[in-house]
Design a protein around this motif. Structure first.
Motif, PDB file in Angstrom:
ATOM      1  N   VAL A 170       0.855  -1.196   0.000  1.00 44.34           N
ATOM      2  CA  VAL A 170       0.000   0.000   0.000  1.00 44.34           C
ATOM      3  C   VAL A 170       0.880   1.232   0.000  1.00 44.34           C
ATOM      4  N   LYS A 171       0.577   2.189  -0.876  1.00 41.14           N
ATOM      5  CA  LYS A 171       1.291   3.468  -0.901  1.00 41.14           C
ATOM      6  C   LYS A 171       0.311   4.558  -0.480  1.00 41.14           C
ATOM      7  N   ILE A 172       0.628   5.244   0.609  1.00 40.04           N
ATOM      8  CA  ILE A 172      -0.220   6.311   1.139  1.00 40.04           C
ATOM      9  C   ILE A 172       0.591   7.600   1.126  1.00 40.04           C
ATOM     10  N   GLY A 173       0.320   8.461   0.168  1.00 39.97           N
ATOM     11  CA  GLY A 173       1.139   9.665   0.025  1.00 39.97           C
ATOM     12  C   GLY A 173       2.563   9.278  -0.326  1.00 39.97           C
ATOM     13  N   GLU A 174       3.507   9.613   0.567  1.00 39.81           N
ATOM     14  CA  GLU A 174       4.909   9.268   0.349  1.00 39.81           C
ATOM     15  C   GLU A 174       5.324   8.021   1.120  1.00 39.81           C
ATOM     16  N   GLU A 175       4.410   7.422   1.859  1.00 37.83           N
ATOM     17  CA  GLU A 175       4.719   6.232   2.656  1.00 37.83           C
ATOM     18  C   GLU A 175       4.337   4.963   1.903  1.00 37.83           C
ATOM     19  N   ILE A 176       5.170   3.948   2.036  1.00 39.33           N
ATOM     20  CA  ILE A 176       4.906   2.641   1.432  1.00 39.33           C
ATOM     21  C   ILE A 176       4.865   1.601   2.551  1.00 39.33           C
ATOM     22  N   VAL A 177       3.795   0.806   2.558  1.00 38.83           N
ATOM     23  CA  VAL A 177       3.624  -0.217   3.589  1.00 38.83           C
ATOM     24  C   VAL A 177       3.480  -1.577   2.909  1.00 38.83           C
ATOM     25  N   THR A 178       4.264  -2.536   3.365  1.00 36.51           N
ATOM     26  CA  THR A 178       4.093  -3.910   2.904  1.00 36.51           C
ATOM     27  C   THR A 178       3.532  -4.729   4.064  1.00 36.51           C
ATOM     28  N   ALA A 179       2.718  -5.728   3.741  1.00 35.44           N
ATOM     29  CA  ALA A 179       2.105  -6.532   4.786  1.00 35.44           C
ATOM     30  C   ALA A 179       1.932  -7.961   4.333  1.00 35.44           C
ATOM     31  N   LYS A 180       1.980  -8.873   5.305  1.00 40.91           N
ATOM     32  CA  LYS A 180       1.776 -10.281   4.987  1.00 40.91           C
ATOM     33  C   LYS A 180       0.335 -10.514   4.561  1.00 40.91           C
ATOM     34  N   SER A 181      -0.605  -9.811   5.213  1.00 38.78           N
ATOM     35  CA  SER A 181      -2.030  -9.924   4.862  1.00 38.78           C
ATOM     36  C   SER A 181      -2.753  -8.664   5.299  1.00 38.78           C
ATOM     37  N   ALA A 182      -3.999  -8.509   4.824  1.00 33.73           N
ATOM     38  CA  ALA A 182      -4.812  -7.347   5.182  1.00 33.73           C
ATOM     39  C   ALA A 182      -6.278  -7.744   5.204  1.00 33.73           C
ATOM     40  N   GLN A 183      -7.031  -7.108   6.098  1.00 35.29           N
ATOM     41  CA  GLN A 183      -8.460  -7.394   6.232  1.00 35.29           C
ATOM     42  C   GLN A 183      -9.251  -6.100   6.017  1.00 35.29           C
ATOM     43  N   LEU A 184     -10.260  -6.138   5.126  1.00 33.47           N
ATOM     44  CA  LEU A 184     -11.138  -4.990   4.908  1.00 33.47           C
ATOM     45  C   LEU A 184     -12.296  -5.080   5.895  1.00 33.47           C
ATOM     46  N   THR A 185     -12.384  -4.113   6.822  1.00 30.49           N
ATOM     47  CA  THR A 185     -13.422  -4.162   7.857  1.00 30.49           C
ATOM     48  C   THR A 185     -14.723  -3.532   7.367  1.00 30.49           C
ATOM     49  N   ALA A 186     -15.799  -3.785   8.117  1.00 34.40           N
ATOM     50  CA  ALA A 186     -17.122  -3.275   7.744  1.00 34.40           C
ATOM     51  C   ALA A 186     -17.200  -1.759   7.828  1.00 34.40           C
ATOM     52  N   LYS A 187     -16.326  -1.140   8.635  1.00 34.97           N
ATOM     53  CA  LYS A 187     -16.362   0.311   8.808  1.00 34.97           C
ATOM     54  C   LYS A 187     -15.418   1.052   7.869  1.00 34.97           C
ATOM     55  N   GLY A 188     -14.874   0.356   6.872  1.00 36.53           N
ATOM     56  CA  GLY A 188     -14.087   1.036   5.850  1.00 36.53           C
ATOM     57  C   GLY A 188     -12.623   1.192   6.167  1.00 36.53           C
ATOM     58  N   PHE A 189     -12.064   0.316   7.009  1.00 41.72           N
ATOM     59  CA  PHE A 189     -10.631   0.350   7.302  1.00 41.72           C
ATOM     60  C   PHE A 189      -9.963  -0.886   6.714  1.00 41.72           C
ATOM     61  N   LEU A 190      -8.752  -0.676   6.216  1.00 43.78           N
ATOM     62  CA  LEU A 190      -7.933  -1.774   5.735  1.00 43.78           C
ATOM     63  C   LEU A 190      -6.904  -2.060   6.826  1.00 43.78           C
ATOM     64  N   VAL A 191      -7.050  -3.176   7.514  1.00 44.62           N
ATOM     65  CA  VAL A 191      -6.165  -3.520   8.625  1.00 44.62           C
ATOM     66  C   VAL A 191      -5.031  -4.395   8.100  1.00 44.62           C
ATOM     67  N   LEU A 192      -3.815  -3.840   8.080  1.00 40.20           N
ATOM     68  CA  LEU A 192      -2.637  -4.558   7.587  1.00 40.20           C
ATOM     69  C   LEU A 192      -1.981  -5.302   8.747  1.00 40.20           C
ATOM     70  N   GLU A 193      -1.549  -6.528   8.501  1.00 40.71           N
ATOM     71  CA  GLU A 193      -0.952  -7.360   9.544  1.00 40.71           C
ATOM     72  C   GLU A 193       0.485  -7.717   9.171  1.00 40.71           C
ATOM     73  N   LYS A 194       1.372  -7.693  10.213  1.00 43.83           N
ATOM     74  CA  LYS A 194       2.801  -7.983  10.028  1.00 43.83           C
ATOM     75  C   LYS A 194       3.374  -7.060   8.944  1.00 43.83           C
ATOM     76  N   THR A 195       3.495  -5.800   9.286  1.00 48.63           N
ATOM     77  CA  THR A 195       3.814  -4.777   8.293  1.00 48.63           C
ATOM     78  C   THR A 195       5.237  -4.242   8.418  1.00 48.63           C
ATOM     79  N   SER A 196       5.689  -3.686   7.302  1.00 52.28           N
ATOM     80  CA  SER A 196       6.923  -2.907   7.253  1.00 52.28           C
ATOM     81  C   SER A 196       6.603  -1.598   6.556  1.00 52.28           C
TER      82      SER A 196
END
Length: 287
Positions: A170-196
């Motif tokens: 995931v790239k958010i602005g100038e930040e880049i996040v890598t994750a082993k997995s991610a969960q899309l929640t009912a309230k509109g959040f992407l929860v990334l797990e085991k991230t860098s």
């Protein structure tokens, strides 16, 4: 009673005709920004939205048609010399005004009450919900191993199982996040797990690791509209309906005595409608 029924029926017919014109115009503006959502939403949500926006638009159109419909009727009575016919039978201007004022009062009071239940804040609430659902639907339709970009968010994943994504970037602005997995929640959040997280600050490149990182998709849905905004929009509706109730007698006698052409009649009617809308905006701003 005969002339009373005639005036009320004639006025309501004119009001309905003008309301339809305003309704189609306002509805086209409302649909311009939201029509594409309807084709991606479940049928139940789309029909609920169409019903609410239709009721709200018709209520608003009705309020804005009071003066224009009144002006149309007054000019019709003058043009066909119906006023003179009434005068012949001893019917004064005040007696002609009373049935029209009764019709306006009924519309104003009914509309003011309705405005509490159907107002722009509730419509905005539903639109926000549609956008939230639309954002989720788009994210869930991205094919594996392809990029999705929207404003400042870019998204890539290797595979997906329902609402869960695997090997995510995931790239958010100038930040880049890598994750082993991610969960899309009912309230509109992407929860990334085991991230860098990779970013830069003050000329340095920084790597941060965490067990969980939440990304807001910008479309999270609030189930309770802000009370103050609800009050503002409810009072806007009340004000826009009650204004004609107090101003209509002035409008009636002004058009009766001063206006002699159809163009000037509609011009003054729209002028009073503008004052009506401005008054409602002022009331809304003062709350």
């Amino acid at each position: 009673m005969l002339f009373t029924d005639y005036l009320i029926k004639r006025y309501l017919k004119s009001l309905l005709s003008v309301s339809v014109l305003f309704f189609l115009f306002i509805l086209s503006i409302q649909f311009f920004d939201t029509l594409h959502f309807l084709f991606t939403m479940p049928l139940k949500d789309s029909l609920s939205f169409l019903l609410l926006i239709g009721i709200y638009t018709f209520v608003l159109s009705l309020s804005l048609s009071v003066f224009v419909a009144g002006g149309n009727l007054i000019y019709h009575l003058k043009e066909h010399k119906i006023f003179h016919t009434f005068y012949t039978f001893g019917v004064s201007d005040k007696k002609i005004l009373l049935p029209l004022l009764l019709a306006v009062a009924t519309i104003s009071l009914t509309g003011a009450i309705t405005s509490y239940f159907v107002n722009y804040q509730k419509l905005s609430h539903v639109i926000k919900y549609l956008k939230f659902q639309f954002g989720k639907q788009v994210l869930l339709t991205i094919p594996p191993r392809s990029f999705f970009a929207e404003k400042e968010l870019s998204f890539f994943f290797d595979k997906r199982e329902g609402n869960r994504f695997h090997r995510v970037v995931v790239k958010i602005g100038e930040e880049i996040v890598t994750a082993k997995s991610a969960q899309l929640t009912a309230k509109g959040f992407l929860v990334l797990e085991k991230t860098s997280l990779f970013t830069s600050t003050v000329g340095y490149n920084v790597i941060m690791k965490s067990d969980e990182y939440r990304v807001g998709l910008g479309n999270s849905f609030l189930y309770k509209p802000p009370a103050k905004k609800f009050l503002k929009n409810a009072l806007f509706g009340v004000a826009i309906f009650l204004f004609p109730l107090f101003v209509f007698p002035l409008f009636f006698f002004f058009l009766l005595k001063r206006v002699s052409s159809r163009f000037s009649c509609y011009l003054w009617s729209l002028g009073f409608t503008f004052l009506q809308f401005a008054f409602a905006l002022i009331v809304k701003a003062l709350v």
